[in-house]
Design an enzyme around this catalytic site. Structure first.
Site, PDB file in Angstrom:
ATOM      1  N   GLU A   1      61.141  43.539  30.353  1.00 21.70           N
ATOM      2  CA  GLU A   1      60.037  43.259  29.596  1.00 21.70           C
ATOM      3  C   GLU A   1      58.805  42.648  30.398  1.00 21.70           C
ATOM      4  O   GLU A   1      58.231  41.643  30.084  1.00 21.70           O
ATOM      5  CB  GLU A   1      60.074  42.645  28.141  1.00 21.70           C
ATOM      6  CG  GLU A   1      60.911  43.237  26.991  1.00 21.70           C
ATOM      7  CD  GLU A   1      60.168  44.461  26.733  1.00 21.70           C
ATOM      8  OE1 GLU A   1      59.138  44.822  27.052  1.00 21.70           O
ATOM      9  OE2 GLU A   1      60.673  45.214  25.690  1.00 21.70           O
TER      10      GLU A   1
ATOM     11  N   ASP B   1      29.256  46.435  49.190  1.00 22.36           N
ATOM     12  CA  ASP B   1      29.436  44.982  48.534  1.00 22.36           C
ATOM     13  C   ASP B   1      29.819  44.024  49.682  1.00 22.36           C
ATOM     14  O   ASP B   1      30.890  44.443  50.373  1.00 22.36           O
ATOM     15  CB  ASP B   1      30.308  44.967  47.534  1.00 22.36           C
ATOM     16  CG  ASP B   1      30.249  43.832  46.699  1.00 22.36           C
ATOM     17  OD1 ASP B   1      29.291  43.154  46.172  1.00 22.36           O
ATOM     18  OD2 ASP B   1      31.393  43.007  46.396  1.00 22.36           O
TER      19      ASP B   1
ATOM     20  N   GLU C   1      24.101  45.722  48.398  1.00 23.44           N
ATOM     21  CA  GLU C   1      23.836  44.533  47.387  1.00 23.44           C
ATOM     22  C   GLU C   1      23.343  43.449  48.549  1.00 23.44           C
ATOM     23  O   GLU C   1      23.958  42.918  49.278  1.00 23.44           O
ATOM     24  CB  GLU C   1      25.011  44.009  46.562  1.00 23.44           C
ATOM     25  CG  GLU C   1      24.959  42.959  45.721  1.00 23.44           C
ATOM     26  CD  GLU C   1      25.948  42.475  45.071  1.00 23.44           C
ATOM     27  OE1 GLU C   1      25.951  41.518  44.517  1.00 23.44           O
ATOM     28  OE2 GLU C   1      26.879  43.127  44.992  1.00 23.44           O
TER      29      GLU C   1
ATOM     30  N   ASP D   1      35.566  44.502  43.691  1.00 21.38           N
ATOM     31  CA  ASP D   1      34.531  44.723  44.564  1.00 21.38           C
ATOM     32  C   ASP D   1      34.431  46.204  44.778  1.00 21.38           C
ATOM     33  O   ASP D   1      33.243  46.721  45.040  1.00 21.38           O
ATOM     34  CB  ASP D   1      34.969  43.999  46.177  1.00 21.38           C
ATOM     35  CG  ASP D   1      35.263  42.577  45.936  1.00 21.38           C
ATOM     36  OD1 ASP D   1      34.457  41.741  45.627  1.00 21.38           O
ATOM     37  OD2 ASP D   1      36.483  42.283  45.749  1.00 21.38           O
TER      38      ASP D   1
END
Length: 365
Positions: free
Chosen positions: A13, A149, A206, A293
């Site tokens: 699990e 980026d 950016e 990113d």
């Protein structure tokens, strides 16, 4: 079990284990310590983006060394359609699909819907060199956009870029870069080399923080002219500032173009980041312990293709492309008969007046 060597590691699990990422990282040395060590991980689904989901999808897509096995509810003796009906009546269809249907319904509010995320399939790069994954070599006469980026290169966030192919039918991811150690002083050389390879792709960087350094190096030192310049008079006019407005528009457009299959995504890291890109404080960002990113490359791309600058470089009209699909979906939902129209005119275009008005608000973003 730290420091031990075992023959078999069984994690049960695992999708429900708290801090599963840290737990898996700390136990993995046990696996690598033995040449014949086996790892078995079992679990019912518990949303997308967690470690179990990523490992299972990696096994399905052959991007890791695990082998995927699944046991469906009908494989269990005594379970038939009547059992399914009774179980759903006592719970819900959504709960049934997650507990018994092996469905990775998201437990968090991801930007892209769970069904869309599960339909994304990673591809193997045709070439991987210097942290650049090439999924499609450049084609003559085709336009490309690179969105970038920038991080500080200190082993935390990643410096990334995405190269997207542009055509009349949509967009396709053809090349990616991801590295969290590259210096902002060295990153421009990689950007210019790959952008030039892809037919001198339009580069959109950016310019927040270290991004401004990269912008200046690419534009002034390397004299790469095919860059997005938001202002010719401001000191930070080269590139784009990731403001709340830019991010909001980019996220909205990205959701549309991905869910309408207008952006073909094939990079495994990008798909993984999309799976953990969720609502946080009125915006979207990576869930705790994950990165976004590469996704922010796509957010910036989705903003750019709705801007006037993109309209000047391409005949592809994002709004028209998505508008036609939205209208088509709404038309499909309109009942083909049994509609009572008491309008005083027979102009058939008025039948869709409400539908068009509803779309116009979106179309005027």
């Amino acid at each position: 079990i730290r420091g031990l060597s075992v023959n078999l590691l069984f994690l049960d699990e695992f999708a429900f284990v708290e801090n599963a990422a840290q737990f898996y990282t700390s136990t993995y040395p046990v696996v690598s310590a033995g040449k014949e060590t086996k790892v078995i991980i079992t679990s019912t689904a518990n949303g997308v983006g967690n470690v179990f989901h990523r490992l299972y999808e990696g096994a399905v897509q052959n991007t890791n060394e695990f082998k995927a096995f699944r046991v469906d509810w009908w494989d269990v003796p005594g379970r038939d359609e009547e059992w399914k009906r009774q179980t759903i009546s006592n719970t819900s269809e959504r709960q049934f699909e997650q507990e018994f249907g092996n469905s990775f319904h998201g437990t968090s509010n991801t930007l892209v819907s769970s069904n869309t995320l599960l339909s994304l399939k990673a591809a193997t790069p045709v070439e991987f060199r210097n942290d650049v994954s090439y999924y499609e070599k450049p084609k003559e006469g085709v336009r490309y956009i690179m969105t970038v980026d920038v991080s500080k290169g200190r082993g935390q966030d990643y410096s990334t870029f995405n190269v997207i192919r542009i055509d009349d039918l949509g967009f396709a991811q053809v090349c990616t870069y991801r590295n969290n150690l590259v210096s902002p002083m060295l990153f421009p050389d990689i950007i210019v080399t790959v952008a030039t390879l892809y037919n001198e792709a339009m580069v959109v960087i950016e310019n927040n923080d270290a991004g401004q350094v990269v912008c200046n190096h690419v534009y002034y030192d390397y004299e790469y002219e095919n860059m997005f310049v938001s202002s010719s008079v401001k000191s930070n006019g080269i590139g784009v500032m990731m403001t709340k407005r830019v991010k909001r528009i980019g996220c909205s457009n990205l959701k549309d173009i991905v869910e309408l299959n207008k952006l073909h995504i094939v990079d495994a890291d990008t798909i993984s980041e999309l799976s953990t890109f969720e609502v946080k404080g009125g915006s979207y960002s990576a869930s705790t312990g994950n990165h976004d990113d590469l996704v922010m490359n796509l957010v910036m791309f989705a903003w750019f293709v709705s801007s006037d600058a993109f309209g000047d470089m391409s005949d592809t009209d994002l709004k028209s492309m998505l508008y036609q699909d939205r209208v088509r979906e709404m038309e499909d939902d309109v009942m083909p008969f049994g509609i009572i129209n008491d309008r005083p005119t027979t102009n058939t275009t008025l039948v869709y007046e409400d539908m068009i008005n509803a779309v116009n608000e979106w179309n005027n973003l």
